[in-house]
Design an enzyme around this catalytic site. Structure first.
Site, PDB file in Angstrom:
ATOM      1  N   ASP A  42      50.208  18.377  39.750  1.00  0.00           N
ATOM      2  CA  ASP A  42      51.389  18.179  39.058  1.00  0.00           C
ATOM      3  C   ASP A  42      51.798  16.725  38.745  1.00  0.00           C
ATOM      4  O   ASP A  42      52.157  16.609  37.635  1.00  0.00           O
ATOM      5  CB  ASP A  42      52.434  19.040  39.823  1.00  0.00           C
ATOM      6  N   GLY A  43      51.500  15.940  39.578  1.00  0.00           N
ATOM      7  CA  GLY A  43      51.683  14.503  39.258  1.00  0.00           C
ATOM      8  C   GLY A  43      51.177  14.148  38.173  1.00  0.00           C
ATOM      9  O   GLY A  43      51.799  13.158  37.422  1.00  0.00           O
ATOM     10  N   ALA A 150      62.787  23.521  35.430  1.00  0.00           N
ATOM     11  CA  ALA A 150      61.259  23.124  35.672  1.00  0.00           C
ATOM     12  C   ALA A 150      60.754  22.478  36.868  1.00  0.00           C
ATOM     13  O   ALA A 150      59.947  22.538  37.317  1.00  0.00           O
ATOM     14  CB  ALA A 150      60.639  22.419  34.429  1.00  0.00           C
ATOM     15  N   SER A 158      62.435  21.412  47.989  1.00  0.00           N
ATOM     16  CA  SER A 158      62.088  21.047  49.509  1.00  0.00           C
ATOM     17  C   SER A 158      63.411  20.425  50.174  1.00  0.00           C
ATOM     18  O   SER A 158      63.411  20.305  51.296  1.00  0.00           O
ATOM     19  CB  SER A 158      61.101  19.920  49.663  1.00  0.00           C
TER      20      SER A 158
END
Length: 253
Positions: A42-43, A150, A158
């Site tokens: 994802d990064g 998104a 988190s």
């Protein structure tokens, strides 16, 4: 067959995958591509979207990283067919305008979230206004963030923020370790809202602003955050595995 540009993270697994896919399907430069295939996690997907924001080219991710929430399942077979059948989703980033204590201004775009984080041993003190109206005189916390739908399953989740449906015209304002008001969990705001966060006692309680964990600004005095409707990032997903389905599925894990 679409003209494909491949982009890969520095991870060996991603680099090896890119090498094999280039041999199988060829490659063109991103500027000449019909689609960019991003290989990583994802990064790296965020990095690819930011790095190609001036190109009107959709990005199809394949997971060669860890979580891969924004990525499709990796497979070397039938890539042209998968690209032809992929469903496109457009997401708008946030724009961050941060003013530091010395008066300088720093602008950045964030696809997931803009976060303000304490940068010293003491909790941050923040004042929150929405659309020019004061909403909270003082929030004592480790930080606060504004998240897009998104990005709501990333840092926002988190921090115990809500998961937002991808089509929702809302943003999540979430506190991190709120001390006063105690256990304040945040708010849902219209996507067109302009959020201003002023840092109280910045010399004693320094705060940094961060856009997608990519661009950080230290010693901020105030930050304005809003959705940037003029910018649209185009993502491609396999049918039945788009962001909407993933966001729903994430809530039933």
């Amino acid at each position: 067959m679409r003209a494909i540009a491949f982009a890969a993270s520095t991870a060996p697994m991603a680099q090896e995958a890119a090498h094999r896919l280039r041999l199988l399907y060829g490659e063109v430069a991103a500027e000449a591509a019909d689609v960019i295939v991003a290989l990583g996690g994802d990064g790296f997907m965020l990095q690819t979207l930011h790095g190609n924001s001036t190109l009107d080219v959709p990005v199809y991710g394949m997971n060669r990283g860890t979580i891969g929430f924004l990525m499709n399942e990796y497979s070397e077979e039938d890539l042209p067919d998968r690209l032809a059948q992929a469903v496109e989703e457009v997401i708008n980033p946030l724009t961050m305008s941060a003013v530091t204590c010395d008066g300088s201004r720093h602008n950045a775009l964030a696809i997931n979230e803009v976060a303000l984080l304490r940068a010293g041993p003491q909790a941050a003190k923040l004042r929150i206004s929405v659309d020019g109206r004061l909403r909270m005189d003082e929030l004592v916390c480790d930080g606060a963030l504004v998240s897009t739908p998104a990005g709501s399953t990333a840092y926002n989740y988190s921090a115990h923020g809500p998961i937002l449906p991808i089509g929702a015209d809302v943003l999540a304002l979430t506190a991190m370790a709120a001390f006063r008001p105690r256990r304040w969990r945040g708010a849902l705001l219209p996507s067109g809202a302009v959020v201003r966060i002023d840092v109280l006692e910045p010399d004693k309680r320094p705060v940094m602003a961060d856009a997608d964990s990519r661009q950080s600004v230290r010693d901020v005095a105030s930050v304005e955050i809003r959705s940037e409707r003029a910018v649209g990032h185009r993502l491609l997903f396999d049918p039945g595995h788009g962001l909407e389905e993933r966001l729903i599925r994430e809530q039933f894990v």
